[in-house]
Design a protein around this motif. Structure first.
Motif, short mmCIF file in Angstrom:
data_model
loop_
_atom_site.label_atom_id
_atom_site.label_comp_id
_atom_site.label_asym_id
_atom_site.label_seq_id
_atom_site.Cartn_x
_atom_site.Cartn_y
_atom_site.Cartn_z
N GLY A 13 0.82 -1.21 0.00
CA GLY A 13 0.00 0.00 0.00
C GLY A 13 0.85 1.26 0.00
N GLU A 14 1.98 1.22 0.69
CA GLU A 14 2.90 2.37 0.70
C GLU A 14 3.42 2.65 -0.71
N LEU A 15 3.71 1.60 -1.46
CA LEU A 15 4.19 1.79 -2.82
C LEU A 15 3.09 2.32 -3.74
N GLU A 16 1.87 1.91 -3.50
CA GLU A 16 0.75 2.47 -4.27
C GLU A 16 0.63 3.97 -4.02
N ALA A 17 0.85 4.39 -2.76
CA ALA A 17 0.79 5.82 -2.43
C ALA A 17 1.93 6.58 -3.12
N ARG B 125 15.58 17.63 -6.17
CA ARG B 125 16.15 16.30 -5.89
C ARG B 125 15.76 15.86 -4.48
N LYS B 126 15.87 16.77 -3.52
CA LYS B 126 15.51 16.43 -2.14
C LYS B 126 14.02 16.10 -2.02
N THR B 127 13.19 16.88 -2.74
CA THR B 127 11.75 16.60 -2.73
C THR B 127 11.47 15.22 -3.31
N TYR B 128 12.14 14.89 -4.39
CA TYR B 128 11.95 13.60 -5.04
C TYR B 128 12.39 12.47 -4.09
N GLU B 129 13.50 12.67 -3.40
CA GLU B 129 13.96 11.66 -2.45
C GLU B 129 12.98 11.49 -1.29
N ASP B 130 12.47 12.61 -0.80
CA ASP B 130 11.56 12.57 0.36
C ASP B 130 10.21 11.95 0.01
N LYS B 131 9.69 12.27 -1.18
CA LYS B 131 8.34 11.84 -1.53
C LYS B 131 8.30 10.55 -2.36
N ILE B 132 9.37 10.28 -3.11
CA ILE B 132 9.35 9.13 -4.02
C ILE B 132 10.41 8.10 -3.63
N ASP B 133 11.68 8.45 -3.77
CA ASP B 133 12.73 7.46 -3.55
C ASP B 133 12.77 6.92 -2.13
N GLY B 134 12.72 7.81 -1.15
CA GLY B 134 12.81 7.36 0.24
C GLY B 134 11.71 6.40 0.63
N ALA C 164 9.83 0.84 1.61
CA ALA C 164 8.81 -0.19 1.39
C ALA C 164 9.39 -1.38 0.64
N ASP C 165 10.22 -1.12 -0.37
CA ASP C 165 10.85 -2.21 -1.11
C ASP C 165 11.71 -3.06 -0.19
#
Length: 683
Positions: A354-358, A513-522, A527-528
């Motif tokens: 579910g976290e990955l769906e978000a 980049r930091k936003t992407y890491e915080d909202k997507i990559d992190g 979760a992965d």
């Protein structure tokens, strides 16, 4: 970032790998399965020998050490950048080949390093301890990785590099220690028209007639390196059905992605990538048509774009395949059910799916600005790349190692410095084309009213801004070196227009980049990792990790396949090359090949296919027989193998290989390279 780097790639069926599937790490190779299927014993001595003779080449290829004097075999398309950078308008080595008469004439490959894996150590527990409960997962993980890398290489000389490699999407972390060579010189390259005979129409197809090989030599202290642990060169033809092994550095697969991640890739990232590649291909084709010199200087970049487009299009078709997605849903449901049945495991895993769906729901609002302000910034502009490396590197290296951007930690700084200091030509006309393309697409994708567009373009048009930036002096390695050594103070005082441009925009690039890491990559990485640990708990290490541009070994056999009911033979021979030649591009042959036609053996296998599981990054990998001798170099897969980013279908996935027998035949009878043949064969 991993999504964009792969731009493609499904999860393993969550059970032990079947058929010839798998890109296995050397410390977890399924020797028992190979013995059971092929009757071949792969023991630690065999593995150590092959590991010592295999090498990571440059930033994205593989190779093998094939002589006691540092001679390295890889693909022509892996050395073509070196060939291009050593060419001039009057000495076009892409067109005519590079064939030095003696070692002293071998030419430096700017920015190229070759690395041999020497040791593997499990550091999973240390990184897990550092990230447990961390609010900023990526920062905590990267700090731990930087500390491990620095500690591991402390006291070693600069001939070694220590790199933590993430496996099983964070389920394991291994410290890989490499012996590196930074003085790498071009030793031989055939003409492009034989190395890439058939061009784009034949790419990812079979039968093939490509002599896709190139050779470099490793140097130490100005002399050819001594490499006594090299692999043995074979001049024998491969045999139908014989077991073979591919040792190389596959770049990136996505077989462990969840259904939600694959759908996001299919619906968001991949369409954008394909549009971008098709557009820049058209731009480069138009530029190339303007003059022979434009064609020469753009050829390498256009080759890469065309190859990427065709590869990504094939992967996209796989993402659209209902059968592939159905198999993934089945595998995911199986794992979820087993996790749910174990209360302790279920509590530890939580709702990771579910976290990955978000994450995928959040992706559309973040991805475009991240792509155009950070990930694709500069879009292959050498001047921009130099400026960003200098601006960021001089700022980052003043920080504690654990607090830096990952690409500027102590273990990576020597590579950054080599890229900055090595001399290489910069082509202003091509620079303008890629800069204008990037700035135009930035404005188009972010809109003219966005803060990013206003910051990067101001009142300028893409064309006028590119013209101003091209006044940069960063094409001169002495200027780059002075700025790098002068540090942050020298950079801030610089009046170089590209340096000033990066200084003015880098805060915005870092912010997105930091936003992407915080909202997507992190969140995705966290979760992965939970799912990876759950998979370990359920299935153990009977499965292999996704590709990570680190050394792997795959096994298979020499075997053709059936395509739409028609058998495709496993071998091609020299006569087929001449039958296929039309005299017109891309099926034209160099004059020396036409002259040598009657000298070449009709029985020598030219190219062949195997069932080995490989992916991009395996280019140049040695293909080995059961004795561990090199019988070829992998250079491609068939069109069906493009789905290999997501799954492996042993009935149709094939690796395409050029034989060492054909290379030897060509070196002797086409190129008169008796010196190299003697070095390779000892005869």
């Amino acid at each position: 970032m991993k999504r964009l780097a792969a731009a493609a790639a499904i999860a393993l069926a969550c059970s032990p790998a079947l058929a010839d599937e798998g890109m296995w790490t050397f410390d977890n190779f399924p020797s028992a399965a190979v013995k059971a299927k092929y009757g071949v014993s792969i023991d630690q001595k065999w593995l150590a020998k092959v590991q010592d003779g295999s090498a990571r080449f440059g930033g994205g290829c593989s190779s093998s050490i094939v002589s006691p004097d540092g001679l390295v075999l890889t693909n022509h398309h892996c050395v073509r950048t070196c060939v291009q950078l050593n060419s001039t308008a009057s000495a076009n080595y892409i067109k005519d080949g590079f064939m030095p008469a003696k070692r002293e004439d071998e030419k430096l490959c700017p920015g190229v390093s070759v690395e041999i894996l020497k040791d593997i150590t499990d550091v999973t527990a240390r990184i897990n301890a550092a990230t447990a409960g961390a609010k900023d997962y990526i920062k905590a993980r990267d700090a731990a990785i930087a500390a491990i890398e620095k500690d591991a290489c402390k006291g070693r000389d600069d001939k070694y590099r220590c790199q933590v490699t993430t496996l099983y999407q964070g389920g394991q972390f291994k410290l890989y220690t490499y012996r590196k060579y930074t003085d790498v010189r071009l030793a031989f390259a055939p003409e492009e028209q034989i190395a890439f005979f058939g061009g784009d129409p034949d790419n990812f197809n079979f039968p093939r007639y490509n002599l896709d090989f190139g050779m470099v030599r490793l140097y130490e202290d100005g002399k050819p390196a001594k490499t006594p642990n090299h692999l043995k060169w074979s001049t024998e033809n491969p045999k139908l059905g014989e077991p073979v092994f591919v040792s190389g550095n596959p770049g990136s697969t996505s077989r462990l992605l969840t259904v939600a991640e694959l759908e996001g890739l299919r619906d968001i990232s991949m369409p954008d990538t394909l549009i971008m590649l098709s557009e820049i291909r058209g731009v480069l084709e138009q530029f190339s048509a303007e003059s022979p010199e434009h064609e020469r200087i753009a050829k390498n970049l256009l080759f890469g774009v065309e190859n990427s487009f065709k590869g990504n299009y094939g992967r996209f078709q796989t993402l659209l395949d209902p059968a592939m997605m159905a198999s993934k849903r089945t595998a995911e449901a199986d794992l979820k059910a087993k996790v749910k049945a174990d209360a302790k495991l279920s509590a530890a895993t939580g709702d990771a799916w579910g976290e990955l769906e978000a994450v995928e729901r959040a992706r559309p609002t973040v991805e475009k600005p991240y792509i155009w302000l950070e990930a694709r910034a500069g879009f292959r502009s050498d001047l921009f790349s130099y400026a960003r490396s200098i601006v960021r590197g001089t700022a980052e290296r003043d920080k504690p190692n654990s607090e830096r951007l990952r690409e500027f930690t102590d273990s990576r700084l020597p590579i950054v410095q080599k890229n900055l200091f090595d001399a290489r030509p910069v082509y202003p006309d091509l620079e303008k084309v890629v800069l204008v393309y990037w700035l135009t697409k930035l404005r188009e994708n972010l809109t003219a009213d966005s803060e990013g567009t206003k910051l990067f373009l101001g009142k300028e048009s893409p064309e006028s801004l590119a013209d101003k930036l091209l006044a940069s002096k960063l094409a001169d390695p002495a200027v780059r070196k002075a700025l790098w050594q002068g540090g942050k103070a020298a950079v801030e005082k610089s009046d170089d227009p590209m340096i000033r441009f990066v200084l003015a925009t880098d805060a915005a690039s870092r912010a997105i980049r930091k936003t992407y890491e915080d909202k997507i990559d992190g969140p995705a990485d966290r979760a992965d990792e939970k799912i990876a640990k759950a998979r370990f708990a359920v299935y153990g290490t009977a499965t292999y990790p996704d590709a990570t541009l680190s050394l792997r070994l795959s096994y298979g056999a020499v075997e053709g396949w059936n395509e739409k009911g028609k058998p495709v033979p496993a071998f091609t021979y020299f006569p087929g090359l001449f039958d296929r030649a039309t005299g017109k591009f891309p099926f034209d042959l160099p004059a020396r090949w036409l002259s040598a036609k009657d000298k070449l053996s009709t029985k020598t296998v030219f190219d062949f296919v195997t069932t080995n599981d490989i992916i991009g990054g395996n280019s140049g990998s040695p293909v080995l027989n059961a004795k561990g001798d090199v019988i070829g170099a992998a250079f491609d897969g068939n069109i069906e193998s493009l789905g290999g980013d997501y799954w492996y279908d042993g009935s149709v996935n094939r690796t395409v290989v050029v034989t060492t027998a054909a290379i030897t035949e060509a070196l002797k009878k086409v190129y008169g390279q008796d010196r190299l043949v003697k070095e390779l064969t000892g005869k």
